[in-house]
Design a protein around this motif. Structure first.
Motif, PDB file in Angstrom:
ATOM      1  N   LYS B 194       0.857  -0.962   0.055  1.00  0.00           N
ATOM      2  CA  LYS B 194      -0.458   0.000  -0.501  1.00  0.00           C
ATOM      3  C   LYS B 194       1.012   1.539  -0.055  1.00  0.00           C
ATOM      4  O   LYS B 194       1.635   1.585   0.899  1.00  0.00           O
ATOM      5  N   GLY B 195       0.783   1.960  -0.738  1.00  0.00           N
ATOM      6  CA  GLY B 195       2.221   2.799  -1.819  1.00  0.00           C
ATOM      7  C   GLY B 195       2.223   3.676  -2.713  1.00  0.00           C
ATOM      8  O   GLY B 195       1.730   2.329  -3.834  1.00  0.00           O
ATOM      9  N   PHE B 196       3.203   3.621  -2.618  1.00  0.00           N
ATOM     10  CA  PHE B 196       4.368   3.977  -3.947  1.00  0.00           C
ATOM     11  C   PHE B 196       4.907   3.198  -4.598  1.00  0.00           C
ATOM     12  O   PHE B 196       6.169   3.114  -3.884  1.00  0.00           O
ATOM     13  N   SER B 197       4.836   1.991  -5.328  1.00  0.00           N
ATOM     14  CA  SER B 197       5.892   0.842  -5.437  1.00  0.00           C
ATOM     15  C   SER B 197       6.046   1.246  -7.015  1.00  0.00           C
ATOM     16  O   SER B 197       5.957   1.660  -7.818  1.00  0.00           O
ATOM     17  N   PHE B 198       7.689   0.993  -7.363  1.00  0.00           N
ATOM     18  CA  PHE B 198       8.134   1.440  -8.428  1.00  0.00           C
ATOM     19  C   PHE B 198       9.080  -0.210  -8.993  1.00  0.00           C
ATOM     20  O   PHE B 198       9.786  -0.713  -7.576  1.00  0.00           O
ATOM     21  N   VAL B 199       8.608  -1.066  -9.351  1.00  0.00           N
ATOM     22  CA  VAL B 199       9.528  -1.606  -9.822  1.00  0.00           C
ATOM     23  C   VAL B 199      10.399  -2.158 -11.538  1.00  0.00           C
ATOM     24  O   VAL B 199      10.112  -1.370 -12.303  1.00  0.00           O
ATOM     25  N   GLU B 200      11.901  -1.646 -11.522  1.00  0.00           N
ATOM     26  CA  GLU B 200      12.655  -1.515 -12.690  1.00  0.00           C
ATOM     27  C   GLU B 200      12.947  -2.918 -13.228  1.00  0.00           C
ATOM     28  O   GLU B 200      13.425  -3.866 -12.834  1.00  0.00           O
ATOM     29  N   VAL B 201      12.666  -3.144 -14.354  1.00  0.00           N
ATOM     30  CA  VAL B 201      12.964  -5.189 -14.549  1.00  0.00           C
ATOM     31  C   VAL B 201      13.835  -3.969 -16.155  1.00  0.00           C
ATOM     32  O   VAL B 201      13.954  -3.616 -16.780  1.00  0.00           O
ATOM     33  N   VAL B 202      15.462  -4.872 -15.601  1.00  0.00           N
ATOM     34  CA  VAL B 202      15.836  -4.656 -16.813  1.00  0.00           C
ATOM     35  C   VAL B 202      15.547  -5.905 -17.977  1.00  0.00           C
ATOM     36  O   VAL B 202      15.902  -7.026 -17.726  1.00  0.00           O
ATOM     37  N   SER B 203      15.533  -5.236 -19.260  1.00  0.00           N
ATOM     38  CA  SER B 203      15.232  -6.094 -20.223  1.00  0.00           C
ATOM     39  C   SER B 203      16.039  -5.779 -21.359  1.00  0.00           C
ATOM     40  O   SER B 203      17.098  -5.204 -21.153  1.00  0.00           O
ATOM     41  N   GLN B 204      15.494  -6.962 -22.079  1.00  0.00           N
ATOM     42  CA  GLN B 204      16.362  -6.786 -23.191  1.00  0.00           C
ATOM     43  C   GLN B 204      15.570  -6.401 -24.401  1.00  0.00           C
ATOM     44  O   GLN B 204      14.796  -6.921 -25.009  1.00  0.00           O
ATOM     45  N   CYS B 205      16.480  -5.450 -25.111  1.00  0.00           N
ATOM     46  CA  CYS B 205      16.629  -5.071 -27.222  1.00  0.00           C
ATOM     47  C   CYS B 205      17.513  -5.224 -28.200  1.00  0.00           C
ATOM     48  O   CYS B 205      17.962  -4.461 -28.191  1.00  0.00           O
ATOM     49  N   PRO B 206      16.845  -6.610 -28.438  1.00  0.00           N
ATOM     50  CA  PRO B 206      18.214  -6.629 -29.238  1.00  0.00           C
ATOM     51  C   PRO B 206      18.108  -6.327 -30.645  1.00  0.00           C
ATOM     52  O   PRO B 206      19.245  -5.945 -30.547  1.00  0.00           O
ATOM     53  N   ASP B 256       5.982   1.318   4.954  1.00  0.00           N
ATOM     54  CA  ASP B 256       5.140   2.031   5.246  1.00  0.00           C
ATOM     55  C   ASP B 256       4.891   3.598   5.757  1.00  0.00           C
ATOM     56  O   ASP B 256       5.800   3.758   6.466  1.00  0.00           O
ATOM     57  N   GLU B 257       4.272   4.266   4.898  1.00  0.00           N
ATOM     58  CA  GLU B 257       4.222   5.887   5.090  1.00  0.00           C
ATOM     59  C   GLU B 257       2.865   6.023   4.606  1.00  0.00           C
ATOM     60  O   GLU B 257       1.730   5.170   4.268  1.00  0.00           O
ATOM     61  N   PRO B 258       2.574   6.989   5.248  1.00  0.00           N
ATOM     62  CA  PRO B 258       0.902   8.233   5.425  1.00  0.00           C
ATOM     63  C   PRO B 258       0.771   7.964   3.931  1.00  0.00           C
ATOM     64  O   PRO B 258       1.934   8.605   2.811  1.00  0.00           O
ATOM     65  N   GLU B 259      -0.178   6.831   3.381  1.00  0.00           N
ATOM     66  CA  GLU B 259      -0.088   6.697   1.823  1.00  0.00           C
ATOM     67  C   GLU B 259      -1.586   7.900   1.264  1.00  0.00           C
ATOM     68  O   GLU B 259      -2.572   8.373   2.279  1.00  0.00           O
ATOM     69  N   PHE B 260      -1.278   8.799   0.271  1.00  0.00           N
ATOM     70  CA  PHE B 260      -1.992  10.086  -0.475  1.00  0.00           C
ATOM     71  C   PHE B 260      -3.665   9.717  -0.801  1.00  0.00           C
ATOM     72  O   PHE B 260      -4.195  10.719  -0.234  1.00  0.00           O
ATOM     73  N   VAL B 261      -4.008   8.635  -1.077  1.00  0.00           N
ATOM     74  CA  VAL B 261      -5.615   8.794  -1.203  1.00  0.00           C
ATOM     75  C   VAL B 261      -6.348   8.449   0.452  1.00  0.00           C
ATOM     76  O   VAL B 261      -7.177   8.721   0.280  1.00  0.00           O
ATOM     77  N   SER B 262      -5.559   7.572   0.640  1.00  0.00           N
ATOM     78  CA  SER B 262      -6.058   7.813   2.579  1.00  0.00           C
ATOM     79  C   SER B 262      -5.931   8.413   3.589  1.00  0.00           C
ATOM     80  O   SER B 262      -7.629   8.819   3.480  1.00  0.00           O
TER      81      SER B 262
END
Ligand code: TPP
Ligand code: SF4
Ligand code: SF4
Ligand code: SF4
Lengths: 77, 277
Positions: B194-206, B256-262
Motif C-alpha cells: 500500500k503506497g507507491f511501488s516502483f519496479v524496474e526490470v532490466v530487459s533486452q532490446c536485441p 509504510d508511510e502515510p498514503e495519499f488516497v487514504s
C-alpha cells in the motif's frame, strides 16, 4: 501441434509448443539447461528435440516472449 | 502457477497474438510475469486497471484482458493518479519505458513517489528508446552505444531505483528478465504494497540496444543479465568500483508511510462530517 509428455517429480508434464507463435528468438534453444529444444534450420523456429532430457526447471515457458511454450501439469493433462 | 495455456485463456486477447514485439524482446515475458503475479494475488481482472505509456513497453495492455488506458508519452502516472483517486478500490498498474518514465515523464514520476499514492509503476528498462529507433535514453550506460550515440554515450545515466528512493517511494525493487521467477515475486509484493511501488526490470532490446552494443542475440543478452546481477545484500559489501557495470537486483525499500488516497479520503470524511453537523 507437437507436444510430448515426460514424468518429472512424480508428475506427468507435457511440453506444448505452438509454432504459430514462435518467432525463432533462440532463447529456449540456448538457455534450456537440458538442451530440450532445437531450431529448425529453415525457419529458426523451435522444435522439441529431446523432451526426455527435461529437468522441469519451468523456465522456458516463463522466458518465451511469445507464449509459444506451455508446461501442462498432470492435473490439466 | 498458471501455465502459459491457462494464462492465455484467462487473461489474453488471443486473437491479437502473435504480439508486435521483435523476436527475443523482453516485453512479452515481463507482461506474462505481471499477469502471473496478479493471478497469484487473486485479484479479479475487472478490478485492475492498467495505464500504458507510449513505446514498445506501452504495448503490454494491448494483448491483455484488463481495463487498459493508453496515456500520452510520459504521462502514464498522471492518468494513473486520476484513476486511483476517483476509484480507490481499483488496483492500478502503470507500465512505462525508461524513456517514458525517466525523461519526458520524470516529473510525474518523482511526484507520484513523493505523494506515496497507492499505485504500482513498472518500468521496462531496455536502456534506449526502442519504438523510435534506438536513441539513447536517460538510462543508457556511460560509454554504451545508441543510434544517437554511435561512439558511446557521454552522459551519466540515471539509476531509476535510486531516483525512486530519493523521491520517497515506499516500495522499490529491481529485477531482470533472466531472473523471471524473482521478478514475479517482486511484482506480487509491489502490487500488494500500500503506497507507491516502483519496479524496474532490466530487459533486452536485441534489435537496437543489442545490435549497437554487439550483443544482438537475445539469449546472450539474458546471459549478460545473469552474469551482471548482484543481490541487494551482496551489493552492500561491494565498493562503487566493484559495482561498476553490475545490476543490483532485489528489494531496496519496503516500508509504510502515510498514503495519499487514504489521507485525502480522511480529509473528505472530516469536512463532510463537519458540514453535516
Ligand atoms: C510527446 C511525445 N514525444 C515523443 C514521442 C515519440 N516517442 C514515441 S515512443 C518514444 C520513446 C520510447 O522509448 P521508451 O519510453 O524507453 O520505451 P520503449 O519503446 O523502449 O519500450 C518516443 C520518444 C511521442 N509519442 N510523444
Ligand atoms: S523462446 Fe519462444 S519464441 Fe523464442 S525460439 Fe523458443 S519458442 Fe520460439
Ligand atoms: S522446463 Fe526447463 S529443462 Fe524442461 S524444457 Fe523447459 S527449460 Fe528445458
Ligand atoms: S525495438 Fe526493442 S524494445 Fe521494441 S519491440 Fe523491438 S526489441 Fe523490443
Amino acid at each position: 501441434m507437437p507436444d510430448s509428455v515426460v514424468t518429472r517429480k512424480g508428475q506427468r508434464l507435457r511440453i506444448l509448443l505452438t509454432p504459430r507463435y514462435c518467432k525463432g528468438c533462440g532463447i529456449c534453444v540456448e538457455l534450456c539447461p537440458a538442451k530440450v529444444f532445437g531450431s529448425e534450420p529453415a525457419t529458426g523456429k523451435a522444435y522439441l528435440a529431446a523432451v526426455e532430457r527435461c529437468v522441469d526447471c519451468g523456465l522456458c515457458e516463463l522466458w518465451c516472449p511469445d507464449y509459444a511454450i506451455s508446461l501442462e501439469r498432470e492435473a490439466n493433462l | 502457477m498458471l501455465s502459459t495455456a491457462q494464462m492465455l485463456e484467462k487473461y489474453y486477447l488471443v486473437d491479437k497474438l502473435p504480439n508486435i514485439w521483435c523476436a527475443g524482446c523482453g516485453d512479452g515475458a515481463i507482461a506474462a510475469a505481471l499477469v502471473r503475479a496478479v493471478d497469484e494475488l487473486g485479484i479479479d481482472k475487472n478490478s485492475l486497471t492498467q495505464v500504458n505509456g507510449i513505446g514498445c513497453s506501452g504495448r503490454v495492455g494491448a494483448y491483455q484482458d484488463f481495463d487498459v488506458i493508453k496515456g500520452t508519452h510520459g504521462r502514464a502516472l498522471a492518468f494513473a493518479t486520476g484513476i486511483k483517486l476517483f476509484k480507490p478500490e481499483l488496483t492500478v498498474v502503470a507500465i512505462m519505458g525508461d524513456g517514458d518514465c525517466g525523461a519526458i515523464g520524470g516529473n510525474h514520476f518523482i511526484h507520484a513517489a513523493r505523494r506515496n499514492i497507492d499505485l504500482t509503476a513498472l518500468v521496462i528498462n531496455n536502456r534506449i528508446y526502442g519504438m523510435t529507433g534506438g536513441q539513447s535514453s536517460p538510462t543508457t550506460p556511460f560509454g554504451d552505444r545508441a543510434s544517437t550515440a554511435l561512439t558511446g554515450s557521454v552522459e551519466r545515466p540515471f539509476d531509476l531505483c535510486q531516483l525512486a528512493i530519493g523521491a520517497g517511494a515506499t516500495y522499490v525493487a529491481r529485477g531482470t528478465v533472466y531472473h523471471i521467477k524473482q521478478l514475479q515475486r517482486l511484482l506480487k509484493n509491489a502490487i500488494a504494497h500500500k503506497g507507491f511501488s516502483f519496479v524496474e526490470v532490466v530487459s533486452q532490446c536485441p534489435i537496437y540496444y543489442g545490435r549497437y552494443n554487439d550483443e544482438a542475440s537475445p539469449a546472450a543478452m539474458l546471459r549478460w543479465q545473469k552474469e551482471s546481477a548482484v543481490s541487494v545484500t551482496a551489493a552492500q559489501g561491494l565498493s562503487p568500483e566493484e559495482l561498476q557495470g553490475k545490476i543490483v537486483i532485489g528489494e531496496f525499500v519496503a516500508k509504510d508511510e502515510p498514503e495519499f488516497v487514504s489521507e485525502y479520503q480522511a480529509l473528505i470524511d472530516r469536512y463532510g462530517q463537519e458540514a453535516a453537523e
